[in-house]
Scaffold this motif. Structure first.
Motif, short mmCIF file in Angstrom:
data_model
loop_
_atom_site.label_atom_id
_atom_site.label_comp_id
_atom_site.label_asym_id
_atom_site.label_seq_id
_atom_site.Cartn_x
_atom_site.Cartn_y
_atom_site.Cartn_z
N ALA A 391 -34.59 -48.68 85.23
CA ALA A 391 -34.18 -49.86 86.06
C ALA A 391 -32.83 -50.27 86.04
O ALA A 391 -32.15 -50.38 87.21
CB ALA A 391 -35.15 -51.37 85.78
N ARG A 392 -32.29 -50.47 84.99
CA ARG A 392 -30.93 -50.69 85.11
C ARG A 392 -29.90 -49.87 85.60
O ARG A 392 -28.88 -49.95 86.13
CB ARG A 392 -30.61 -51.22 83.41
CG ARG A 392 -31.31 -52.47 82.82
CD ARG A 392 -30.67 -52.97 81.44
NE ARG A 392 -31.62 -54.07 81.31
CZ ARG A 392 -31.52 -55.42 81.39
NH1 ARG A 392 -30.62 -55.70 82.45
NH2 ARG A 392 -32.27 -56.20 80.96
N HIS A 396 -30.47 -52.07 89.53
CA HIS A 396 -31.20 -53.25 89.78
C HIS A 396 -30.55 -54.42 89.01
O HIS A 396 -30.25 -54.07 87.81
CB HIS A 396 -32.74 -53.06 89.40
CG HIS A 396 -33.48 -52.25 90.36
ND1 HIS A 396 -33.67 -52.53 91.47
CD2 HIS A 396 -33.94 -50.98 90.23
CE1 HIS A 396 -34.25 -51.70 92.05
NE2 HIS A 396 -34.41 -50.53 91.54
N ASP A 397 -30.71 -55.59 89.50
CA ASP A 397 -30.66 -56.82 88.61
C ASP A 397 -31.61 -57.15 88.23
O ASP A 397 -32.70 -57.74 88.58
CB ASP A 397 -30.11 -58.12 89.65
CG ASP A 397 -29.67 -59.21 88.94
OD1 ASP A 397 -29.63 -59.10 87.47
OD2 ASP A 397 -29.31 -60.26 89.67
N VAL A 398 -31.96 -57.05 86.79
CA VAL A 398 -33.19 -56.82 86.13
C VAL A 398 -33.53 -58.10 85.47
O VAL A 398 -32.56 -58.66 84.75
CB VAL A 398 -33.12 -55.71 85.07
CG1 VAL A 398 -34.47 -55.90 84.16
CG2 VAL A 398 -33.17 -54.26 85.97
N ASP A 426 -37.18 -56.94 89.63
CA ASP A 426 -35.82 -57.10 90.57
C ASP A 426 -35.70 -58.54 90.62
O ASP A 426 -36.48 -59.37 91.18
CB ASP A 426 -35.52 -56.25 91.63
CG ASP A 426 -34.36 -56.47 92.14
OD1 ASP A 426 -34.09 -57.47 92.95
OD2 ASP A 426 -33.57 -55.51 92.29
N ARG A 427 -34.33 -59.18 90.07
CA ARG A 427 -34.11 -60.46 90.22
C ARG A 427 -34.15 -61.10 91.60
O ARG A 427 -34.66 -62.17 92.02
CB ARG A 427 -32.97 -61.00 89.47
CG ARG A 427 -32.54 -62.36 88.82
CD ARG A 427 -31.33 -62.67 88.34
NE ARG A 427 -31.38 -61.92 87.21
CZ ARG A 427 -31.73 -62.32 85.95
NH1 ARG A 427 -32.28 -63.21 85.82
NH2 ARG A 427 -31.52 -61.48 84.93
N THR A 429 -35.26 -59.61 94.76
CA THR A 429 -36.49 -58.98 95.65
C THR A 429 -37.68 -59.55 94.99
O THR A 429 -38.73 -59.77 95.76
CB THR A 429 -36.53 -57.51 95.78
OG1 THR A 429 -36.95 -56.95 94.63
CG2 THR A 429 -35.38 -57.10 96.28
N LEU A 433 -40.89 -53.76 89.13
CA LEU A 433 -40.23 -52.39 89.10
C LEU A 433 -41.00 -51.54 87.90
O LEU A 433 -41.11 -50.56 88.24
CB LEU A 433 -38.60 -52.51 88.35
CG LEU A 433 -37.74 -53.37 89.37
CD1 LEU A 433 -36.47 -53.45 88.87
CD2 LEU A 433 -37.73 -52.61 90.77
#
Length: 489
Positions: A391-392, A396-398, A426-427, A429, A433
């Motif tokens: 994810a990172r 994405h802003d995780v 995702d921070r 949306t 994830l």
């Protein structure tokens, strides 16, 4: 030379879509092995039928943890096998009889190996050439065998030879007193649980510093911590040779180079050795690359979103593939989905006239979003979507939350048994994830998260927009979702 309208190679999920839509076609089904494929005969179904009693045995031996006087006193291996395989074998025989009998006069079963000699021509092991207008390749995958001294690949899984794969270990006439397992993935961990729970002395030989290394790193580390506490596991070791003796196999070990300062024994000796280092698509034996079909670096047939097989970066008219021979997931539920897609697209292709003439807007696309996977071991493991690292890496802003089973009341009822729920979102949306669960009934506890991802539901709405039964274990999922840190909080 015999010609058919349709040739299907493989009868796992490849046997699913041949319904009344294709009753007017002349169909050949090539199956050199068991009807029903890996899942029915040597995979998902029988292994889980062993896992359940193994888990009961394990729990019986741990009753004292819950202030209950219970004990495990043994397993009737022969009766257990009879109960499991009397059902499995009956289903296999029924499937073969249905396709071979009078109820489907348009279907011809070819009970032998076939390999391609041209784009739409195969030759059987007995030398007959078969052609078809359309082909579905669903020939699955097979266990990988290492090329090490002392391993006779031709004898693996044959009666009396003490080195086996998942293809035969469940059919051993006696439960071995000791078992060495080479590998640390899904198959290795499930059989380690089964045999150790039934009283076999199990040794797991793992090259990496973690077990189940393909899953999320934190989940893998947690599973490794728990599993190594109760089982004999040698991390950072590689099998370099086998020596088959009278009633035992000696496995010579060396450090794999993946773990710093590891103390690896020179060898491990066991009555039986299970090789479980992975599975590879059955493309090589089919000769698909030799006739021009595209094969990727992992040996899989290249297909598009419609499951059409490619040659020279273009779809081959009327040729489809599904399941482990083309899918990176190697999961039965994925193969079943792909079989439905192939059935619909094959039917559209037949209605369109000549092979490959169906319009793209009339074809169904495969959906590989939110594909879950599970490991039925102890503790159970379930996963869906991205790992935290993936994810990172994807930009994405995780936001991540890890919730312990022991944080909820049902966890207290289990005497604070270990277990975690890890949710990655995702921070911005608020979409989930990935999710990774290690612990009791993880394979069921994860389902709300699979559903949320499949239907694109915001994580906070999933947490607050429904009831969560109190005090059930899924409250750990609820609390993990509530613990995510979103941008506007």
């Amino acid at each position: 030379m015999t010609h058919f309208d349709l040739l299907v190679i493989g009868t796992g999920s490849g046997n699913m879509f041949l319904d009344d839509r294709f009753a007017d076609l002349s169909i050949a089904i090539a199956e050199e092995w068991h009807f029903g494929g890996t899942c029915l005969n040597v995979g998902c179904i029988p292994t889980k039928m062993f896992v359940y009693p193994a888990t009961l045995a394990e729990q019986a031996g741990r009753g004292g943890r819950y202030n209950v006087d219970t004990a495990f006193s043994g397993v009737d291996w022969t009766s257990l096998q009879d109960r499991i395989f009397s059902r499995v074998d009956a289903i296999e025989a029924g499937g073969r009889a249905y396709r071979s009998g009078d109820r489907q006069p348009n279907v011809t079963v070819i009970p032998e190996h076939v390999h391609f000699t041209a784009e739409k021509t195969v030759r059987t092991a007995s030398g007959e050439e078969v052609t078809a207008d359309r082909i579905v390749i669903a020939a699955g995958a097979s266990p990988i065998l290492p090329e090490v001294p002392g391993l006779d690949a031709a004898r693996v899984d044959t009666p009396g030879y003490p080195i086996v794969t998942s293809n035969s270990i469940m059919r051993l006439p006696q439960r071995p007193a000791s078992l060495a397992i080479v590998g640390s993935g899904v198959i290795a961990m499930e059989f380690a649980h089964i045999f150790a729970s039934f009283g076999t002395e199990v040794t797991v030989i793992a090259r990496s510093p973690r077990l189940l290394r393909s899953i999320d790193g934190e989940a893998s580390a947690e599973f490794t911590r728990l599993f190594t506490a109760d089982h004999n596991v040698i991390l950072g070791a590689e099998a370099t040779s086998f020596r088959v003796g009278e009633g035992s196999v000696e496995v010579t070990l060396e450090p794999s180079g993946r773990v710093d300062e590891v103390d690896v024994p020179n060898s491990v000796t066991a009555e039986v050795v299970l090789v479980a280092i992975g599975r590879e698509p059955n493309t090589e034996g089919l000769g698909v690359a030799e006739v021009g079909y595209d094969v990727d670096s992992e040996g899989r047939l290249v297909v598009d979103e419609f499951q059409r097989v490619y040659s020279g970066a273009a779809p081959v008219p009327g040729v489809f593939a599904l399941g482990d021979i083309s899918s990176p997931f190697q999961l039965k539920h994925v193969a079943n989905h792909e079989a439905h897609v192939v059935g619909d697209n094959l039917h559209a292709d037949v209605l369109a006239g000549s092979p490959g003439s169906a319009a793209l807007d009339g074809l169904r696309r495969t959906n590989h979003h939110a594909v879950p996977a599970a490991v039925f071991t102890s503790p159970q493991v379930a996963t869906v979507g991205m790992t935290e690292d993936e994810a990172r890496a994807a930009g994405h802003d995780v936001t991540v939350k890890v919730q312990n089973f022991s944080d909820v009341a049902y966890g207290w009822a289990m005497a604070d048994d270990p277990g975690i729920v890890k949710v990655i979102a995702d921070r911005a949306t608020r979409r989930i994830l990935g999710a990774h669960i290690v612990g009791h009934e993880a394979t069921m506890v994860i389902q709300p998260l699979i559903q949320a991802m499949a239907f694109d539901q915001p994580a906070d709405e999933v947490a607050r927009g429904q009831y969560w039964i109190h005090p059930a274990l899924p409250e750990a999922v609820e609390n993990a979702l509530l613990g995510l840190d979103f941008a506007d909080r």
